[in-house]
Design a protein around this motif. Structure first.
Motif, PDB file in Angstrom:
ATOM      1  N   HIS A  19      42.595  29.049  -0.479  1.00 34.60           N
ATOM      2  CA  HIS A  19      41.559  29.052  -0.391  1.00 34.60           C
ATOM      3  C   HIS A  19      41.078  30.470   0.531  1.00 34.60           C
ATOM      4  O   HIS A  19      41.620  30.674   1.010  1.00 34.60           O
ATOM      5  N   SER A  20      40.065  30.782  -1.095  1.00 40.04           N
ATOM      6  CA  SER A  20      39.841  32.393  -0.416  1.00 40.04           C
ATOM      7  C   SER A  20      38.886  32.243   1.313  1.00 40.04           C
ATOM      8  O   SER A  20      39.087  33.125   1.570  1.00 40.04           O
ATOM      9  N   GLN A  21      38.308  31.519   1.475  1.00 43.93           N
ATOM     10  CA  GLN A  21      37.197  31.519   2.737  1.00 43.93           C
ATOM     11  C   GLN A  21      38.543  30.981   3.840  1.00 43.93           C
ATOM     12  O   GLN A  21      38.187  31.756   4.617  1.00 43.93           O
ATOM     13  N   TYR A  22      39.480  30.674   3.570  1.00 40.56           N
ATOM     14  CA  TYR A  22      40.151  30.414   4.403  1.00 40.56           C
ATOM     15  C   TYR A  22      41.942  31.355   5.000  1.00 40.56           C
ATOM     16  O   TYR A  22      42.607  31.379   5.510  1.00 40.56           O
ATOM     17  N   LEU A  23      41.535  32.446   3.680  1.00 42.27           N
ATOM     18  CA  LEU A  23      42.611  33.674   3.503  1.00 42.27           C
ATOM     19  C   LEU A  23      43.097  34.334   5.141  1.00 42.27           C
ATOM     20  O   LEU A  23      44.412  34.190   5.376  1.00 42.27           O
ATOM     21  N   PRO A  24      42.488  34.661   5.674  1.00 42.08           N
ATOM     22  CA  PRO A  24      42.351  35.927   6.665  1.00 42.08           C
ATOM     23  C   PRO A  24      43.015  34.950   7.865  1.00 42.08           C
ATOM     24  O   PRO A  24      43.725  34.734   8.723  1.00 42.08           O
ATOM     25  N   GLY A  25      43.060  33.673   8.391  1.00 42.10           N
ATOM     26  CA  GLY A  25      43.310  32.718   8.973  1.00 42.10           C
ATOM     27  C   GLY A  25      44.166  32.025   8.765  1.00 42.10           C
ATOM     28  O   GLY A  25      45.547  32.700   9.929  1.00 42.10           O
TER      29      GLY A  25
END
Length: 329
Positions: free
Chosen positions: A309-315
């Motif tokens: 999921h790209s939205q949670y890539l940084p996490g």
């Protein structure tokens, strides 16, 4: 992949870094993790990072690179290409700049970083062109790897000038190419690559964190895979939980949004174990957690991760960066 520093780099040793706590997951103190990037990262462009998703990445930790310069990426690509060609031809010398079967490209991924202290991620791409293909035909990607640091301030603040901190390396493709790329970087920048495994404790933290994330679309089941020890034949147990049930459980356990404690993770896992025992009379706590899967990402204890999921890539990358830093001594 060799893990020794090159002999010619003995005079350029890295000062000893402060050892991070290993008793607690992700090196955090007091059993508490603050999660600044677990939710969405508005700065990142999903289209620029989409190619990183849904691939199985093998994890490595990397000590700081000595003498690395962003302005020389094209030179590094040519040198790495010549090195790979020479190794594939069993050590025969290959002139830098000649047409090679394997092409190398190095580029920066400016969107993948957490804080201002983080270096932009570095992407390494290997591609090939069949000798029978025309010169205008597209190259075929054969291997990908990238270095990154997302909220890696703990390491960045402790190293001197001329060192570049990109402690997490992820590779996708043949291990032979990973070994060649790693060997060249180790010899060129006096760094050290080490495989990065994920402990059952850290897998527990990951599944708790990711099970509690909100999604804007239907989510897949949360799955935990356990390996049963001391059996004549290997036995794995798969435990699937409906995503809404997993999130509801986590919401009842978590006390402070954006903050996760050791106790909360323990309670979350104990509830899952108790539910499984009630139905199947099996104590999962006696087995080893080897893999977790959620709609956010999946992770295996061998250090293989798939980000979904790209939205949670940084996490996800924040957690993996800290695991990599905790392995560097």
């Amino acid at each position: 992949m060799a893990e020794e520093a090159p002999e010619d780099g003995a005079a350029r040793t890295l000062p000893s870094l402060r050892r991070l706590s290993r008793a607690l997951p992700f090196g955090r103190s007091h059993g508490r993790v603050i999660v600044p990037a677990l939710c969405s990262q508005e700065k990142a462009d999903p289209q620029k990072t989409a190619f990183l998703l849904r691939k199985a990445w093998t994890l490595y930790s990397v000590t700081p690179l000595y003498g690395f310069r962003r302005a020389r990426l094209r030179d590094y690509a040519r040198l790495l290409g010549a090195f790979i060609a020479a190794e594939k031809q069993k050590g025969l010398a290959v002139e830098v700049g000649v047409e090679l079967d394997i092409k190398v490209a190095l580029s920066s991924l400016a969107d993948i970083r957490g804080s201002e202290l983080d270096q932009a991620a570095l992407l390494v791409q290997l591609s090939s062109r069949s000798q029978s293909s025309s010169r205008n035909s597209e190259d075929k990607p054969v291997w990908l790897g990238w270095f990154c640091s997302v909220f890696g301030d703990e390491l960045s603040e402790s190293v001197p000038e001329h060192f570049t901190c990109l402690p997490l390396f992820l590779s996708h493709g043949a291990e032979s190419y990973t070994a060649l790329v790693g060997s060249w970087f180790q010899k060129t920048f006096d760094c050290c690559f080490s495989r990065l495994a994920i402990s059952p404790l850290n897998l527990s933290w990951m599944v708790a964190m990711w099970a509690g994330c909100k999604l804007d679309r239907a989510a897949s089941a949360v799955e935990l895979v356990f390996s049963v020890p001391r059996l004549a034949q290997p036995l794995d147990i798969s435990y699937a939980i409906h995503p809404e049930d997993a999130k509801a459980l986590w919401d009842t356990v978590q006390k402070t949004p954006g903050e996760i404690t050791h106790k909360e993770v323990d309670v979350f896992m104990d509830c899952l174990y108790a539910h499984f025992h009630r139905h199947f009379k099996i104590h999962l706590s006696a087995a080893k957690l080897v893999k977790i899967s959620t709609a956010i990402a999946s992770a295996h204890c061998d250090g293989i991760v798939k980000i979904l999921h790209s939205q949670y890539l940084p996490g996800v990358l924040m957690l993996l960066t800290e695991l990599a830093i905790s392995q560097i001594q």
